[in-house]
Scaffold this active site. Structure first.
Site, PDB file in Angstrom:
ATOM      1  N   GLU A 288       0.794  -1.230   0.000  1.00 46.71           N
ATOM      2  CA  GLU A 288       0.000   0.000   0.000  1.00 46.71           C
ATOM      3  C   GLU A 288       0.824   1.277   0.000  1.00 46.71           C
ATOM      4  O   GLU A 288       0.533   2.204   0.751  1.00 46.71           O
ATOM      5  CB  GLU A 288      -0.925  -0.028   1.218  1.00 46.71           C
ATOM      6  CG  GLU A 288      -0.222   0.017   2.607  1.00 46.71           C
ATOM      7  CD  GLU A 288       0.162  -1.346   3.172  1.00 46.71           C
ATOM      8  OE1 GLU A 288       0.399  -2.275   2.380  1.00 46.71           O
ATOM      9  OE2 GLU A 288       0.242  -1.468   4.406  1.00 46.71           O
ATOM     10  N   GLU A 313      -5.505  -2.828  -0.883  1.00 45.96           N
ATOM     11  CA  GLU A 313      -4.416  -1.833  -0.796  1.00 45.96           C
ATOM     12  C   GLU A 313      -4.978  -0.414  -0.726  1.00 45.96           C
ATOM     13  O   GLU A 313      -4.443   0.435  -0.021  1.00 45.96           O
ATOM     14  CB  GLU A 313      -3.446  -1.991  -1.972  1.00 45.96           C
ATOM     15  CG  GLU A 313      -2.842  -3.387  -2.151  1.00 45.96           C
ATOM     16  CD  GLU A 313      -2.271  -4.013  -0.882  1.00 45.96           C
ATOM     17  OE1 GLU A 313      -1.902  -3.270   0.046  1.00 45.96           O
ATOM     18  OE2 GLU A 313      -2.226  -5.259  -0.813  1.00 45.96           O
ATOM     19  N   HIS A 316      -6.044   0.508   2.759  1.00 49.17           N
ATOM     20  CA  HIS A 316      -4.922   0.926   3.619  1.00 49.17           C
ATOM     21  C   HIS A 316      -4.722   2.445   3.599  1.00 49.17           C
ATOM     22  O   HIS A 316      -4.056   2.981   4.501  1.00 49.17           O
ATOM     23  CB  HIS A 316      -3.623   0.266   3.161  1.00 49.17           C
ATOM     24  CG  HIS A 316      -3.360  -1.098   3.749  1.00 49.17           C
ATOM     25  ND1 HIS A 316      -3.341  -1.338   5.110  1.00 49.17           N
ATOM     26  CD2 HIS A 316      -3.070  -2.286   3.155  1.00 49.17           C
ATOM     27  CE1 HIS A 316      -3.045  -2.620   5.319  1.00 49.17           C
ATOM     28  NE2 HIS A 316      -2.887  -3.223   4.150  1.00 49.17           N
ATOM     29  N   GLU A 335      -3.746  -4.627   9.226  1.00 53.27           N
ATOM     30  CA  GLU A 335      -4.211  -5.647   8.280  1.00 53.27           C
ATOM     31  C   GLU A 335      -5.635  -6.149   8.555  1.00 53.27           C
ATOM     32  O   GLU A 335      -6.384  -6.438   7.625  1.00 53.27           O
ATOM     33  CB  GLU A 335      -3.223  -6.813   8.219  1.00 53.27           C
ATOM     34  CG  GLU A 335      -1.822  -6.425   7.734  1.00 53.27           C
ATOM     35  CD  GLU A 335      -1.788  -5.769   6.357  1.00 53.27           C
ATOM     36  OE1 GLU A 335      -2.765  -5.910   5.598  1.00 53.27           O
ATOM     37  OE2 GLU A 335      -0.783  -5.100   6.052  1.00 53.27           O
ATOM     38  N   ASP A 392       8.205  -9.518  10.506  1.00 52.83           N
ATOM     39  CA  ASP A 392       7.568 -10.097   9.334  1.00 52.83           C
ATOM     40  C   ASP A 392       6.876 -11.419   9.682  1.00 52.83           C
ATOM     41  O   ASP A 392       5.888 -11.806   9.055  1.00 52.83           O
ATOM     42  CB  ASP A 392       8.626 -10.309   8.252  1.00 52.83           C
ATOM     43  CG  ASP A 392       8.017 -10.572   6.899  1.00 52.83           C
ATOM     44  OD1 ASP A 392       6.972  -9.980   6.614  1.00 52.83           O
ATOM     45  OD2 ASP A 392       8.577 -11.381   6.137  1.00 52.83           O
ATOM     46  N   TYR A 400      -4.758 -10.729   9.583  1.00 52.15           N
ATOM     47  CA  TYR A 400      -5.752 -10.444   8.545  1.00 52.15           C
ATOM     48  C   TYR A 400      -7.130 -10.990   8.933  1.00 52.15           C
ATOM     49  O   TYR A 400      -8.103 -10.256   9.035  1.00 52.15           O
ATOM     50  CB  TYR A 400      -5.350 -11.087   7.211  1.00 52.15           C
ATOM     51  CG  TYR A 400      -4.123 -10.478   6.572  1.00 52.15           C
ATOM     52  CD1 TYR A 400      -4.247  -9.500   5.597  1.00 52.15           C
ATOM     53  CD2 TYR A 400      -2.844 -10.896   6.939  1.00 52.15           C
ATOM     54  CE1 TYR A 400      -3.134  -8.939   4.993  1.00 52.15           C
ATOM     55  CE2 TYR A 400      -1.725 -10.339   6.343  1.00 52.15           C
ATOM     56  CZ  TYR A 400      -1.872  -9.359   5.373  1.00 52.15           C
ATOM     57  OH  TYR A 400      -0.769  -8.801   4.790  1.00 52.15           O
TER      58      TYR A 400
HETATM   59  N1  BES Z   1       0.873  -4.452   3.820  1.00 53.88           N
HETATM   60  C1  BES Z   1       0.673  -5.719   3.232  1.00 53.88           C
HETATM   61  C2  BES Z   1       1.957  -6.380   2.809  1.00 53.88           C
HETATM   62  C3  BES Z   1       2.914  -6.661   3.954  1.00 53.88           C
HETATM   63  C4  BES Z   1       2.445  -7.075   5.185  1.00 53.88           C
HETATM   64  C5  BES Z   1       4.256  -6.514   3.764  1.00 53.88           C
HETATM   65  C6  BES Z   1       3.331  -7.305   6.223  1.00 53.88           C
HETATM   66  C7  BES Z   1       5.152  -6.761   4.791  1.00 53.88           C
HETATM   67  C8  BES Z   1       4.685  -7.159   6.024  1.00 53.88           C
HETATM   68  C9  BES Z   1      -0.294  -5.654   2.052  1.00 53.88           C
HETATM   69  O1  BES Z   1      -1.301  -4.715   2.225  1.00 53.88           O
HETATM   70  C10 BES Z   1      -1.004  -6.984   1.973  1.00 53.88           C
HETATM   71  O2  BES Z   1      -1.677  -7.318   2.901  1.00 53.88           O
HETATM   72  N2  BES Z   1      -0.846  -7.711   0.864  1.00 53.88           N
HETATM   73  C11 BES Z   1      -1.478  -9.002   0.650  1.00 53.88           C
HETATM   74  C12 BES Z   1      -2.641  -8.886  -0.291  1.00 53.88           C
HETATM   75  C13 BES Z   1      -3.979  -8.711   0.336  1.00 53.88           C
HETATM   76  C14 BES Z   1      -5.064  -8.757  -0.722  1.00 53.88           C
HETATM   77  C15 BES Z   1      -4.290  -9.661   1.448  1.00 53.88           C
HETATM   78  C16 BES Z   1      -0.482  -9.909  -0.014  1.00 53.88           C
HETATM   79  O3  BES Z   1       0.587  -9.429  -0.408  1.00 53.88           O
HETATM   80  O4  BES Z   1      -0.758 -11.095  -0.159  1.00 53.88           O
HETATM   81 ZN    ZN Z   2      -2.600  -5.284   3.782  1.00 52.20          ZN
END
Ligand code: BES
Ligand code: ZN
Length: 617
Positions: A288, A313, A316, A335, A392, A400
């Site tokens: 995002e 995204e 966010h 999330e 991470d 989520y």
């Molecule tokens: N912010 C996240 C990506 C992220 C989370 C990067 C934690 C590093 C650490 C992004 O918004 C995200 O959640 N992406 C998901 C897609 C979403 C549709 C669930 C992904 O990359 O799978």
């Molecule tokens: Zn996210």
């Protein structure tokens, strides 16, 4: 003497009272365990970044000029760095050289950079070069792009990788505005998490401005043979030329999504909203980055069936970028809220049946992750505890899908109208600020529950936030569209599968079907299914990933070559991890995984290969 002390005490008292009232609460804030910086003493306010991107040496070098506030009148300021080489540090407009030193290195956090300053200093310039192993950066050879002619670079800063390409106070509780000047090869366009150029210029020097204060994990840069196509007045896509039309078609509803989001939780405050489609090695589905979401090309399915990623995204822009998790232990605030908000956008733009199917799939992911981690595991609590670990690791389906289910529980208990008003107020009240879990719970108690014992009993905040597993008051989740699939699966071994694909067609349906197939399918059954649905050569990445896990599990060899191709081309960690994990369950599979990985690793971003290295070691 006595009176001065009394006056002083009174003064301190008044100041601390003011601080509390300005925060509107008095909840304790814990120190962010993932930054070395001490923002209570000396904190950054604005960044002027002046860098050059060198594709020959695969390094970024230049100067990060930070405007700072020396709150505690301390003699030093601390920045986070990871594998950065620091050439020189100067202070003030006249750039007087100052001393700097490094603290001990931590394998996860990197090294603190301590810079000598005086009371009067408001500006610190850090001259630096990135390492070839910078965790945020992926340098692509021309062959790894669509066009095959130009190299490509992109960054991924969340959660704590910004420090590997910009010396920064790298915690989500610290915000700053930024300007940047980025110099790149003349054939390439640079874009950032800021106001962006829409076409290349002759000299390859680009200027950027982010006028809203953001945390460091939202610093982002991409450089490549990029072109822009508007979708409407305020949205558009950037991609390599060969991908541009497809991407613009796939994301045609972006404008509608922004409007739907604004209707729910207040104005979109960032100006333009664009999406950048990256080469397939991008390690996430989406990121995002303000003004410019970074996205994997694996959501370009050709039928718009995976565009809820854009809804996510975009969401966010409120939950995360506007009101930010204070530390990575509070990641569910980013999330979980975003998954809830994503679902509300999906419902508004694509209707309740579509949203319902995605809700059921999210519930399934929640059940699966709790089963995998164990219902008493502390890593199934919403409030995380990742001190001493890579944050991470905290980005599991818990933040989520459990976060989302918690917000659904509040919605069900309070009613949608009341909950929407509450959320809108929350985003407005704390716009451009960071909040932690305790502060959210406090706000929820004060502004929504308001001492109503019956309501509190229906919500069960404490169980949701601080206890492991899934609380029993989780609202039921049923999709009518999926019930027909349940019966198809129940009959699977009684009736032939022929014709089934006419009833089970959409991506959601296929994913539900694949995840509910009975265990122990015979080779004959796998062949039949593949014949009926054409899973192996599917162009839908989600379907491919789900089917390939089954194929590996059942040793269905006709898919082998496709699996190998997928693992070599796609670098999205969410797909890679389950596939390699399934492969290594047998000795033959493990040897196969290692063979593929030996070739594929060079195509992966550090985020992905760090995870897969660990898995295959
Ligand atoms: N912010 C996240 C990506 C992220 C989370 C990067 C934690 C590093 C650490 C992004 O918004 C995200 O959640 N992406 C998901 C897609 C979403 C549709 C669930 C992904 O990359 O799978
Ligand atoms: Zn996210």
């Amino acid at each position: 003497m006595k009176t001065t002390r009394l006056l002083l005490a009174l003064l301190v008292f008044t100041i601390s009272c003011n601080q509390k009232t300005s925060q509107t609460d008095n909840v304790e804030t814990e120190k962010d365990p993932h930054t070395f910086s001490e923002p209570d003493k000396a904190v950054v306010k604005h960044l002027d970044l002046d860098i050059k991107v060198n594709f020959d040496t695969k390094q970024i070098s230049g100067k990060a000029s930070w405007s700072i506030n020396n709150i505690a009148k301390t003699d030093h300021i601390i920045f986070d760095t990871k594998l950065l080489e620091i050439q020189k540090v100067t202070v003030g407009a006249d750039e007087k050289e100052t001393k700097f030193s490094f603290g001990a290195v931590d394998s996860i956090l990197g090294k603190p950079l301590q810079i000598e300053i005086t009371d009067a200093d408001t500006l610190v310039h850090i001259y630096y070069t990135t390492s070839k192993d910078a965790g945020a950066l992926q340098w692509l050879e021309p062959q790894q792009t669509l066009g095959k002619k130009q190299p490509f670079l992109f960054t991924q800063s969340e959660p704590i990788l910004a420090r590997s390409w910009v010396p920064s106070q790298d915690g989500p509780g610290i915000r700053f505005t930024y300007n940047a000047t980025v110099s790149v090869p003349k054939e390439l366009l640079a874009v950032m998490s800021a106001e962006n150029p829409q076409q290349k210029n002759a000299d390859g020097v680009y200027h950027f401005k982010q006028t809203h204060p953001i945390p460091s994990y939202l610093l982002a840069l991409a450089v490549g043979d990029l072109a822009f196509k508007p979708v409407d007045e305020r949205t558009g896509v950037y991609a390599e030329p060969a991908m541009l039309e497809k991407a613009a078609w796939e994301f045609a509803d972006m404008g509608k999504m922004v409007t739907a989001a604004e209707k729910l939780y207040g104005p979109y405050r960032w100006g333009r909203y664009d999406v950048l489609v990256l080469p397939p090695s991008f390690p996430y589905g989406g990121m995002e980055n303000p003004n410019l979401t970074f996205a994997t090309p694996t959501v370009i399915a050709g039928d718009r069936s995976l565009v809820s990623l854009v809804a996510h995204e975009l969401a966010h822009s409120w939950s995360g970028n506007l009101v930010t998790n204070a530390t990575w232990n509070d990641m569910w605030l980013n999330e979980g809220f975003t998954t809830y908000f994503q679902q509300r956008i999906t419902e508004a733009v694509y209707g309740p049946a579509e949203a319902k199917m995605q809700e059921v799939l999210s519930r399934q992911a929640l059940t699966d992750v709790v089963k995998e981690k164990g219902a008493t595991s502390k890593d199934t609590k919403l409030k995380g505890d990742y001190k001493g670990r890579d944050p991470d690791e905290g980005s599991s389906d818990i933040v989520y899908d459990k976060g989302y289910a918690f917000l659904q529980t509040i919605e069900a208990a309070a009613g949608r109208e009341k909950f929407d008003a509450f959320l809108k107020d929350y985003f407005n009240t704390y716009a451009f600020q960071s909040r932690n879990t305790e502060q959210f719970v406090d706000y929820l108690n004060k502004e929504l529950i308001k001492g109503d014992k019956a309501l509190a009993g229906k919500i069960m905040v404490n169980e949701w936030v601080y206890q492991p597993g899934i609380p029993k008051n989780i609202p039921p989740s049923i999709s009518e569209d999926f019930t027909k699939i349940d019966s198809a699966i129940a009959n699977l071994r009684k009736a032939p599968v022929t014709g089934l694909h006419q009833h089970i067609k959409s991506t959601n349906e296929l994913l539900y079907f694949l995840s509910h197939l009975p265990a122990g399918l015979t080779t004959g059954e796998m062949v039949q299914l593949d014949k009926e649905f054409n899973f192996t050569p599917s162009g839908n990445s989600e379907v491919q990933a789900a089917w390939y896990v089954l194929a590996i599990h059942h040793q269905y060899h006709p898919a082998d070559a496709y699996i190998e191709k997928f693992l070599t081309e796609v670098g999205r960690r969410k797909f890679l991890r389950p596939l390699y994990k399934e492969m290594i369950k047998t000795p033959d599979g493990k040897a196969w995984a290692q063979r593929i990985y030996a070739k594929a690793r060079a195509n992966y971003h550090p985020v992905s290969y760090t995870t897969i290295d660990e898995l295959l070691k």
